[in-house]
Design a protein around this motif. Structure first.
Motif, PDB file in Angstrom:
ATOM      1  N   ASN A  37      81.676 186.789   6.166  1.00  0.00           N
ATOM      2  CA  ASN A  37      81.158 185.527   6.713  1.00  0.00           C
ATOM      3  C   ASN A  37      80.778 185.650   8.059  1.00  0.00           C
ATOM      4  O   ASN A  37      79.734 185.064   8.635  1.00  0.00           O
ATOM      5  N   TRP A  58      85.651 178.504  -7.094  1.00  0.00           N
ATOM      6  CA  TRP A  58      86.762 178.251  -5.895  1.00  0.00           C
ATOM      7  C   TRP A  58      86.837 179.705  -5.189  1.00  0.00           C
ATOM      8  O   TRP A  58      86.966 179.413  -3.850  1.00  0.00           O
ATOM      9  N   PHE A  72      83.838 181.771  -4.903  1.00  0.00           N
ATOM     10  CA  PHE A  72      82.716 182.187  -4.374  1.00  0.00           C
ATOM     11  C   PHE A  72      82.167 180.994  -3.300  1.00  0.00           C
ATOM     12  O   PHE A  72      81.662 181.581  -2.262  1.00  0.00           O
ATOM     13  N   ASP A  73      82.852 179.739  -3.423  1.00  0.00           N
ATOM     14  CA  ASP A  73      82.748 178.894  -2.302  1.00  0.00           C
ATOM     15  C   ASP A  73      83.215 179.222  -1.006  1.00  0.00           C
ATOM     16  O   ASP A  73      83.044 178.692   0.070  1.00  0.00           O
ATOM     17  N   GLN A  74      84.297 180.189  -0.816  1.00  0.00           N
ATOM     18  CA  GLN A  74      84.632 180.666   0.301  1.00  0.00           C
ATOM     19  C   GLN A  74      83.892 181.700   0.851  1.00  0.00           C
ATOM     20  O   GLN A  74      84.241 182.213   2.051  1.00  0.00           O
ATOM     21  N   TYR A  75      82.881 182.273   0.318  1.00  0.00           N
ATOM     22  CA  TYR A  75      82.013 183.070   0.691  1.00  0.00           C
ATOM     23  C   TYR A  75      80.662 182.565   1.290  1.00  0.00           C
ATOM     24  O   TYR A  75      80.035 181.730   0.602  1.00  0.00           O
ATOM     25  N   ASP A  76      80.191 183.031   2.312  1.00  0.00           N
ATOM     26  CA  ASP A  76      78.875 182.723   2.623  1.00  0.00           C
ATOM     27  C   ASP A  76      77.755 183.261   1.787  1.00  0.00           C
ATOM     28  O   ASP A  76      77.757 184.512   2.022  1.00  0.00           O
ATOM     29  N   SER A  77      77.030 182.767   0.715  1.00  0.00           N
ATOM     30  CA  SER A  77      76.056 183.682   0.147  1.00  0.00           C
ATOM     31  C   SER A  77      74.808 183.446   0.472  1.00  0.00           C
ATOM     32  O   SER A  77      73.645 183.854  -0.161  1.00  0.00           O
ATOM     33  N   THR A  78      74.280 182.444   1.537  1.00  0.00           N
ATOM     34  CA  THR A  78      72.901 182.204   1.577  1.00  0.00           C
ATOM     35  C   THR A  78      72.343 182.861   3.152  1.00  0.00           C
ATOM     36  O   THR A  78      71.354 182.675   3.362  1.00  0.00           O
ATOM     37  N   GLU A  82      72.729 183.379  -6.263  1.00  0.00           N
ATOM     38  CA  GLU A  82      73.989 183.333  -5.683  1.00  0.00           C
ATOM     39  C   GLU A  82      75.079 183.725  -6.726  1.00  0.00           C
ATOM     40  O   GLU A  82      74.755 183.775  -7.680  1.00  0.00           O
ATOM     41  N   GLU A 138      90.868 176.072  -9.867  1.00  0.00           N
ATOM     42  CA  GLU A 138      91.405 175.538  -8.893  1.00  0.00           C
ATOM     43  C   GLU A 138      92.892 175.077  -9.039  1.00  0.00           C
ATOM     44  O   GLU A 138      93.752 175.065  -8.255  1.00  0.00           O
TER      45      GLU A 138
END
Lengths: 721, 226
Positions: free
Chosen positions: A151, A409, A411-417, A425, A717
Motif C-alpha cells: 500500500n 477481510w 483483500f480489503d487490507q490491500y490497496d488494489s486500485t 480486483e 472475519e
C-alpha cells in the motif's frame, strides 16, 4: 577450521573439503560466510537444479527465462512483462509482519532491477488451522505486513490465494508475486558491460538485520528456535523502497547505469558474486566504503540482509549525474568498488584482503545433489458411502470452512486500485490490470492444490497448472507463461523428494501442452517442524494477456433471467478429493482414491471454446470450477443480490470437482447459437438453470439467500477474530 | 479559457500519476506536476495534493509534507480563492496545514481499508455542483487513517457553515456498510469556510475512465469546469 563452525554455517564436511581442496589453503571466516550464503538451497538450488533443468523455459515470446532477477515475456510493440514469485516462508513465521512485508519488498526489487515498473502484486499465503491463537496471530501479521508494504509503495494487489490446512501449523507459507511493465529496448540485466566500471551502492544503510537469512531459509525448524532466530528477520521500510524504485527507474531511463542487481538474500555477497559470474569478470569491493547504520565487522557487512539496497555498475564519467539524481530522491549512494578482469571476488576491509576467491569455485562448483526419491505407491480404488450426505449439510460444511468463505477481510487490507489501471480486483478468478496508456491488459493468478499433489504428485501438478490456466481463460485472458514457487518439506526424506521430482514432471507436461514456459521461480525446502512436513505446495503464478480490454469477461452475474451453463467434465464423486475431505467423508490421506488422469487436450479444447465465445460477446459472465464444485463457483459469482435457480440429477454433483470446468452465463436469446457452437466443437455442456433475484434454489428446494450470503461474506472475519 | 491545474508530488506520493491522468483526461487543459521542493507555483485554477504516503507517513500522516517548501505557495493559491483539492493523504496534509478543520485518525477497525465505498453530497459547493442531491456515487477508498474526527464545537461550525461536502452512505445492495471507517457523522469530505478548498478520503481519480468500475469521479472535475 573446526567442524562445529563449519556445520553452524550450514555446510556439510564433504562440501567444506571440496572448497579446502580447491583453494589449497585455510578459509577466512568471511570466506566461510560467503560459502554458507552461496551454497545453501536458497541461492544455489543444490537439490532441485537437476530437476528444474527439465522444465521448458523458452518459446517465441520469452525474452528472458530463469537466471535473472525476473523473467520477461514479449507483449508485442515495445511492451515487455517482467514477473516472478518468491517465498518468504520462514521469516514470516518468526516475525509475520516484517517477514511478509520484506517478502513483498524483495520481489518488487526483483522487478524494478530489470528496468520494469511494477504494476501488480499477488500473494499466495497458507496457514495452519485457525483454531489456534498462533494461526490468528500469523494471519493478522502476514496480511498486515503485505498490505503495509504494498500500500505504501503504491502497487496494486490484484489477487492470490489464502488457504488453511493443518500441515502449515508451524510452517506458514508466504509467496509474493510481482508483475512489471518494461519497454523491451530498456531491459536491464545483472551482467556488467565493461572492465573498470564503478560498483556503486544505492539505498538504505547496512545494519545487522537478516544476517544469515538465506541459510536460515534453508533450515529445518524446531519450535524453540523461533526466538533465537528473530534477529535474522529483515525489517522493511516501504517508503525507502518507493524512493529507491523511483530513483533507480530514473537512473535507468536516463541511461546512466550499465547493470543492476538487488541486494536480496545473502546481501552484498550474493549480488556481487552474481555480477561477476554473469559478466565472466571479477569484482573488487572495499567494505570500508559501505554505508553503515551501526559499526559492523567485515563478516557482518558481507552477510547482512538489510532491505532496500541495490548494487549497480556505472561508467566513471556518469558518477556526478548519478549522485545528483539520487540526492533528489534522498537516497544514500557510495562508490564501493570496481569491475576487474581477475575473475575473482575480492573484498577488502581495514586495508586487509578478507576475501579472495575465484568466482568459479563459488558459482560453478556449487554442489548439485541427486537425492534419492521414492515414487508413491499405487492407490487401491474403493467406493465411499455417500448415502448419509444431505444437501443442507453439504452447504453448511462449505459455509463453516474458511477455505470457501469470501476473503474480503484479507483483500480489503490491500490497496488494489492504486495506479488507476486495475480492471479486476482480488476475489475474481484472476486479477487484471491495464498496461498504462494502451488497450492491453495483463491477467495473473496464483494456484496450488496441495491435497491433489500429495495424492498423486504428477497428476496433481497437472491439475494445479490447469486450474491456473482456467482462472485466466474464464476472464478471456490468453495464458502466456509461468513463474513457480516450489514449497516442500525436507528433501532428505525420499518420499518428499519424490513429490518434488514428480510434481516438476507434472509441471513440465502441462507447461509444454499449454505452451506456457516457466520463466522464473523460487524453491523453498525444509518446510517442516517437529517432524511434520507441509503438504507439497508448488505454487504456480500464471500470467496472460488480452490485447483489447473491452473483451474481458467478468466473473460476476450480470443479469436476472440469464441462463447458466456448465462446461467440462465432472470428476466422479469417489475421485473428488476436496469433496471427500471437506464433506468429511475421507479423513486420512491414505484413504483417498487415486486422481483421475487429467486430459490436457480436453482442457485446451474447452478453453478455446470459452475464448471464442467470449470474443463473440456471448459470455455475460464466467467462472472456473475448482474446489467446492459448481456450488462454490456460483457463490463466488453472486453480485448485486443476484442468486441462482438450478436443477441437477444428484445434488452431490454440485460439489464435485471438474476438469476443464467452467460456469458460463449467457442470454436466453443466445442459447441456440451458443449451444450449437458448442455441439459443433464437440464440447458437451449442461444447462443447469438461471439467475434469479435474491434467491438460491436447488432442485426446487429454496434456501434463504441473505442467510447464505451473510455467512459467505461475513463469517470469515467472525471465525478468525 | 482553458482550465489549468497542477499536482504536487512529495516523496512517497503514489497517486500523483493517477491525479495527473485524471486532470489531463478530464480538463483537456494544461496540467503541471510540481516537486515538493519547488518554491513557486504556476497560476492555475486547481491544485491537487495527491494520495499516497508522503514521507512514509512518519510522525503522523501528512505532518511532514505540511512543512514542505511548496506549501507556502499552496496556501497562497488557496488564499487567492482558487481551488485546492486534497485526496486521501492530500486531505490529511490539508488538516495538518490547518487549511481544513479536524483530523483523520485510524479507521475504527484499526485496519487499512481498500474497497469501493458509496458517498453522497451533503451541502452544495463548487466541487459537487454537478451531483444531484440524492445521487449515490461509487468511488474507491484506500486508507489507514480516514476516520474523520473533530470536537462538537467544530462539528457544529462545519454544519452551520455548510462545510460538509460528502458523507458515506449505504449502497444500493445488501453487502455495503454505511459508515466504513467510523468517521464522525460519516463525513467523507469537508471544505474550508470559503468552500474553495476540499479534502476527501475517497479517490475520484480511480473512478473516471471507461474501464474503471465506476465513472462517478468525473463529476467533481465536471462541477469545477462548469
Amino acid at each position: 577450521m573446526n567442524e562445529e563452525l563449519i556445520l553452524q554455517h550450514g555446510l556439510t564436511l564433504d562440501e567444506f573439503q571440496v572448497i579446502r581442496k580447491y583453494l589449497n589453503r585455510d578459509l577466512s571466516i568471511e570466506e566461510l560466510g560467503i560459502f554458507s550464503a552461496m551454497w545453501n538451497e536458497h541461492c544455489c538450488y543444490k537439490t532441485s537444479k537437476k530437476w528444474l533443468k527439465k522444465l521448458p523455459t523458452d518459446n517465441e515470446i520469452v525474452i528472458q527465462g530463469p537466471g535473472e532477477n525476473a523473467g520477461v515475456i514479449d507483449l508485442q510493440d515495445n511492451d515487455g512483462i517482467a514477473f516472478k514469485i518468491e517465498s518468504h516462508n520462514h521469516p514470516s513465521y518468526i516475525e509475520p509482519f516484517n517477514g511478509s512485508a520484506t517478502g513483498v519488498g524483495g520481489i518488487l526489487r526483483d522487478i524494478f532491477t530489470m528496468g520494469a515498473r511494477p504494476i501488480a502484486t499477488l500473494d499466495s499465503i497458507r496457514f495452519g488451522l485457525i483454531e489456534t491463537e498462533k494461526t490468528k496471530y500469523l494471519l493478522n501479521g502476514v496480511v498486515h505486513g503485505i498490505g503495509h508494504y504494498g500500500n505504501c509503495i503504491g502497487i496494486p494487489n490484484i489477487g492470490g490465494e489464502c488457504e488453511f490446512e493443518s500441515t502449515y501449523d508451524f510452517n506458514n507459507l508466504v509467496n509474493a508475486m510481482a508483475v512489471g511493465h518494461v519497454q523491451k529496448d530498456k531491459i536491464f540485466y545483472s551482467k556488467p558491460k565493461s572492465i573498470g566500471g564503478l560498483i556503486v551502492y544505492i539505498g538504505s544503510k547496512t545494519g545487522k538485520d537478516g544476517i544469515h537469512g538465506a541459510s536460515m531459509a534453508s533450515d529445518v525448524f524446531s519450535e524453540e528456535d523461533e526466538d533465537e532466530k528473530r534477529p535474522s528477520v529483515q525489517v522493511g521500510d516501504p517508503f525507502m523502497e518507493k524512493l529507491l524504485m523511483e530513483g533507480c527507474l530514473e537512473l535507468m531511463s536516463s541511461g546512466l547505469i550499465e547493470s543492476m542487481q538487488d541486494m536480496g538474500a545473502a546481501g552484498i555477497t550474493s549480488s556481487s558474486v552474481e555480477m561477476a559470474s554473469k559478466g565472466n569478470v571479477g569484482v573488487y569491493i572495499n567494505l570500508d566504503k559501505v554505508p553503515l547504520r551501526q559499526p559492523l565487522s567485515a563478516y557482518e557487512i558481507l552477510l547482512s540482509e538489510s532491505q532496500e539496497r541495490m548494487l549497480a555498475v556505472i561508467d566513471k564519467k556518469n558518477n556526478h549525474k548519478v549522485r545528483e539524481i539520487l540526492q533528489k530522491w534522498q537516497i544514500d549512494y557510495e562508490v564501493i568498488g570496481e569491475i576487474t578482469d581477475t575473475k575473482r571476488v575480492m573484498f577488502e576491509s581495514n586495508n586487509k584482503k578478507v576475501v579472495d576467491l575465484p568466482v568459479e569455485i563459488i558459482v560453478d562448483d556449487a554442489p548439485e545433489y541427486d537425492r534419492e526419491f521414492y515414487i508413491p505407491r499405487k492407490r487401491k480404488n474403493k467406493d465411499f458411502d455417500f448415502s448419509k450426505i444431505k444437501l443442507e449439510d453439504m452447504i453448511i460444511n462449505l459455509l463453516t470452512n474458511l477455505n470457501y468463505l469470501d476473503k474480503s477481510w484479507v483483500f480489503d487490507q490491500y490497496d488494489s486500485t492504486v495506479m488507476g489501471d486495475t480492471i479486476r480486483e482480488p476475489g475474481q478468478s484472476s486479477g487484471i490490470v491495464k498496461i498504462h496508456g494502451t488497450q492491453k491488459v495483463i491477467g495473473a493468478s496464483t494456484d496450488c492444490n496441495p491435497l491433489y499433489i500429495r495424492i498423486n504428485p504428477y497428476e496433481g501438478m497437472k491439475y494445479t497448472v490447469a486450474e491456473s490456466y482456467r482462472n485466466l481463460i474464464a476472464c478471456n485472458i490468453n495464458p502466456l507463461a509461468i513463474t513457480n514457487n516450489l514449497n516442500f518439506a525436507s528433501p532428505l526424506d525420499p518420499n518428499i523428494m519424490g513429490e518434488l521430482v514428480l510434481s516438476i514432471h507434472g509441471l513440465k507436461t502441462a507447461a509444454v501442452k499449454f505452451n506456457t514456459p516457466i520463466v522464473s521461480g523460487n524453491v523453498s525446502l525444509y518446510n517442516q517442524t517437529n517432524e511434520i512436513p507441509i503438504k507439497p505446495t508448488p505454487v504456480i503464478g500464471m500470467v496472460g494477456s488480452n490485447m483489447d480490454l473491452n473483451k474481458i469477461n467478468t466473473n460476476k452475474f450480470s443479469e436476472i433471467g440469464n441462463k447458466i451453463l456448465i462446461l467440462g467434465k465432472q470428476l466422479t464423486k469417489n475421485c473428488s478429493p476436496y469433496l471427500l475431505q471437506d464433506q468429511k467423508i475421507a479423513f486420512n490421506i491414505c484413504e483417498f482414491n487415486d486422481l483421475e488422469v487429467i486430459d490436457l487436450d480436453f482442457e485446451k479444447k474447452i478453453a478455446n471454446c470459452v475464448l471464442e465465445l467470449s470474443d463473440l460477446k456471448f459470455i455475460m459472465s464466467c467462472n472456473d470450477i475448482s474446489r467446492g464444485g459448481i456450488f462454490s463457483a456460483l457463490l463466488k459469482m453472486q453480485y448485486k443480490d443476484m442468486g441462482f435457480r438450478v436443477k441437477v440429477h444428484d445434488p452431490i454433483d454440485l460439489f464435485c470437482e471438474y476438469s476443464a470446468g467452467y460456469v458460463i452465463e449467457i442470454r436466453s436469446k443466445d442459447f441456440e447459437e451458443v449451444t450449437s457452437f458448442l455441439t459443433k466443437k464437440g464440447a458437451e455442456y449442461l444447462e443447469i438453470g438461471e439467475i434469479i433475484k435474491e434467491g438460491i434454489e436447488i432442485n426446487s428446494k429454496k434456501f434463504d439467500y441473505f442467510d447464505i450470503m451473510n455467512k459467505y461474506r461475513n463469517d470469515f472475519e467472525k471465525i478468525i477474530s | 479559457m482553458s482550465f489549468k491545474s497542477a499536482v504536487i508530488t512529495f516523496p512517497g506520493s503514489n497517486c500523483d500519476r493517477d491525479a495527473l491522468c485524471y486532470l489531463k483526461d478530464l480538463t483537456k487543459g494544461e496540467v503541471h506536476n510540481i516537486w515538493h521542493e519547488e518554491t513557486s507555483l504556476p497560476k492555475v485554477d486547481l491544485v491537487i495534493l495527491p494520495g499516497g504516503f508522503s514521507f512514509g507517513d512518519y510522525l503522523r500522516s501528512g505532518a511532514m509534507a505540511s512543512k514542505s517548501k511548496i506549501i507556502d505557495e499552496v496556501v497562497k493559491h488557496a488564499n487567492d480563492n482558487r481551488y485546492l483539492l486534497g485526496i486521501c493523504n492530500g486531505f490529511q496534509i490539508l488538516t495538518e496545514i490547518g487549511l481544513l478543520e479536524g483530523a483523520l485518525i485510524r479507521n475504527k477497525k484499526l485496519k487499512f481499508l481498500g474497497k469501493n465505498c458509496f458517498i453522497k453530497k451533503k451541502f452544495k459547493n463548487n466541487f459537487n455542483l454537478s451531483i444531484k442531491d440524492s445521487q449515490i456515487l461509487q468511488i474507491p477508498v484506500a486508507h489507514n487513517e480516514g476516520n474523520f474526527y473533530c470536537d462538537t464545537e467544530t462539528l457544529n461550525l462545519l454544519k452551520n457553515n455548510e462545510q460538509i461536502a460528502f458523507e458515506y452512505c449505504k449502497g444500493e445492495f445488501s453487502n455495503f456498510e454505511e459508515n466504513i471507517n467510523g468517521s464522525i457523522e460519516a463525513i467523507a469530505g469537508i471544505t474550508n469556510k470559503k468552500k474553495n478548498v476540499l479534502g476527501m478520503m475517497p479517490h475520484p481519480e480511480r473512478a473516471y475512465s471507461d474501464f474503471h468500475q465506476s465513472q462517478d469521479g468525473r463529476l467533481i472535475i465536471e462541477s469545477l469546469i462548469s
